[in-house]
Design a protein around this motif. Structure first.
Motif, short mmCIF file in Angstrom:
data_model
loop_
_atom_site.label_atom_id
_atom_site.label_comp_id
_atom_site.label_asym_id
_atom_site.label_seq_id
_atom_site.Cartn_x
_atom_site.Cartn_y
_atom_site.Cartn_z
N THR A 35 0.86 -1.18 0.00
CA THR A 35 0.00 0.00 0.00
C THR A 35 0.89 1.23 0.00
O THR A 35 1.70 1.43 0.92
CB THR A 35 -0.92 0.02 1.23
N LEU A 169 -5.45 -1.36 -6.99
CA LEU A 169 -6.55 -0.47 -6.61
C LEU A 169 -6.00 0.93 -6.46
O LEU A 169 -4.97 1.14 -5.79
CB LEU A 169 -7.17 -0.91 -5.29
N ALA A 171 -7.19 4.60 -5.11
CA ALA A 171 -8.23 5.29 -4.35
C ALA A 171 -7.87 6.77 -4.27
O ALA A 171 -6.89 7.16 -3.62
CB ALA A 171 -8.35 4.70 -2.95
N LEU A 190 -11.69 -0.95 2.86
CA LEU A 190 -10.86 -0.95 1.65
C LEU A 190 -9.58 -1.76 1.88
O LEU A 190 -9.19 -2.57 1.03
CB LEU A 190 -10.53 0.49 1.26
N CYS A 191 -8.95 -1.57 3.02
CA CYS A 191 -7.70 -2.29 3.29
C CYS A 191 -7.95 -3.79 3.51
O CYS A 191 -7.11 -4.62 3.13
CB CYS A 191 -7.02 -1.67 4.50
N ARG A 194 -8.35 -5.24 0.15
CA ARG A 194 -7.02 -5.30 -0.48
C ARG A 194 -6.29 -6.56 -0.05
O ARG A 194 -5.71 -7.27 -0.85
CB ARG A 194 -6.22 -4.06 -0.09
N SER A 200 -2.32 -4.56 -4.94
CA SER A 200 -1.60 -3.38 -4.47
C SER A 200 -2.62 -2.26 -4.34
O SER A 200 -3.63 -2.23 -5.05
CB SER A 200 -0.50 -2.99 -5.45
N LEU A 201 -2.35 -1.31 -3.45
CA LEU A 201 -3.27 -0.20 -3.21
C LEU A 201 -2.50 1.10 -3.23
O LEU A 201 -1.48 1.24 -2.53
CB LEU A 201 -3.99 -0.36 -1.87
#
Length: 322
Positions: A35, A169, A171, A190-191, A194, A200-201
């Motif tokens: 992330t 992803l 955001a 969201l996490c 993930r 990956s974020l």
């Protein structure tokens, strides 16, 4: 393994006053499963960088230089068919305003089904909504967007973003339009998703306190460049770049009664060409003569990459050389 590789990316916008440079040579790597938070003021270039990863920039934007690879694909050089496949199979987007991202004329269930890319049974749609922590998925599926709260609508957008199990992803200010009481819950959702998908974020945000809790690494943007990047705890705990320090002092959220926030004086630069010096120099409290004449390049300082001529006690040697 990397999911994003960006090298010297330059993006400009055509305006009535001429070309404006939004990205002034960005270098960035995003690893599989991590992330990364990209933080900075409005106008720093973070949204342009995020939208460039899906080639979702407006018609007045143009890539002038550099390369951007996502999932091994050169985003700006592939044909339309390959671009559609990249957006469909690799990318998932969560936008800032869920009410703008959803079709106001279509029920939520139908929109989720379209995001899934196939004919889906009601129970499959409900299961996806439930994964996004919507407590009454049957009612949500039958609703129109205006019948949902902001937090519920954003969870629907998150559900749609992960419908095809994307590898990346993105955001963009995912909690900016939400009440403070539900921001952490939406980010937690969201996490968690993930982690479930192994994606990956990338979080694009100005909220440094929020990303401190959720990001493995942070990249600080200013003037269309990444001025500091590294492990989140190190960058936000002991920043090396003057802009990172100023951004933290100006950030609301952890102040105590009687504390004063310290706004950053001046405004972000409006670049019409490659910046030949340090773009933060006019607003910097510690700038030296060399900062007005030399363009800083990335270098390692205290276990992170920094774009500052004076970071790490290098000012005396550099000013002497100048």
């Amino acid at each position: 393994m990397t999911i994003v590789q960006c090298e010297n990316l330059v993006v400009t916008y055509r305006t009535g006053l001429g070309r404006v440079r939004a990205l002034d040579g960005v270098d960035l790597t995003v690893r599989k499963g991590e992330t990364l938070a990209i933080v900075g003021e409005s106008g720093s270039g973070k949204s342009t960088l995020g939208m460039a990863m899906g080639r979702l920039l407006s018609e007045v934007a143009e890539r002038e230089d550099g390369r951007l690879d996502v999932g091994g694909q050169p985003v700006f050089d592939i044909d339309d068919g390959a671009l559609r496949a990249l957006r469909r199979d690799t990318l998932g987007f969560v936008f800032q305003n869920p009410m703008m991202a959803l079709d106001p004329t279509m029920r939520i269930g139908r929109q989720v089904e379209r995001a899934m890319g196939r004919k889906a049974r009601a129970d499959q749609i409900h299961a996806l909504l439930q994964r996004a922590e919507l407590e009454d998925p049957e009612r949500v599926a039958k609703s129109f967007p205006h019948q949902l709260s902001g937090g519920m609508a954003q969870r629907v957008v998150v559900a749609m973003a992960i419908a095809r199990r994307p590898r990346l992803l993105i955001a963009d200010e995912p909690t900016a339009s939400l009440d403070a009481s539900i921001r952490d819950r939406v980010m937690g959702t969201l996490c968690r998703l993930r982690d479930e998908t192994g994606a990956s974020l990338i979080i694009l945000s100005h909220d440094v306190h929020m990303v401190a809790h959720h990001a493995d690494r942070v990249a600080v943007m200013y003037g269309g460049r990444i001025v500091e990047q590294g492990e989140t705890a190190k960058v936000l705990g002991a920043p090396e770049h003057p802009y990172t320090r100023a951004l933290l002092k100006a950030a609301a959220g952890h102040e105590k009664p009687g504390d004063w926030l310290m706004p950053i004086p001046g405004t972000p630069p409006l670049l019409t060409a490659r910046c030949a010096a340090c773009s933060f120099e006019p607003r910097c409290a510690v700038a030296a003569d060399i900062c007005r004449s030399t363009r800083p390049e990335p270098r390692m300082v205290a276990d992170r990459q920094v774009l500052c001529l004076l970071a790490g006690g290098a000012s005396d040697q550099k000013e002497g050389a100048a």
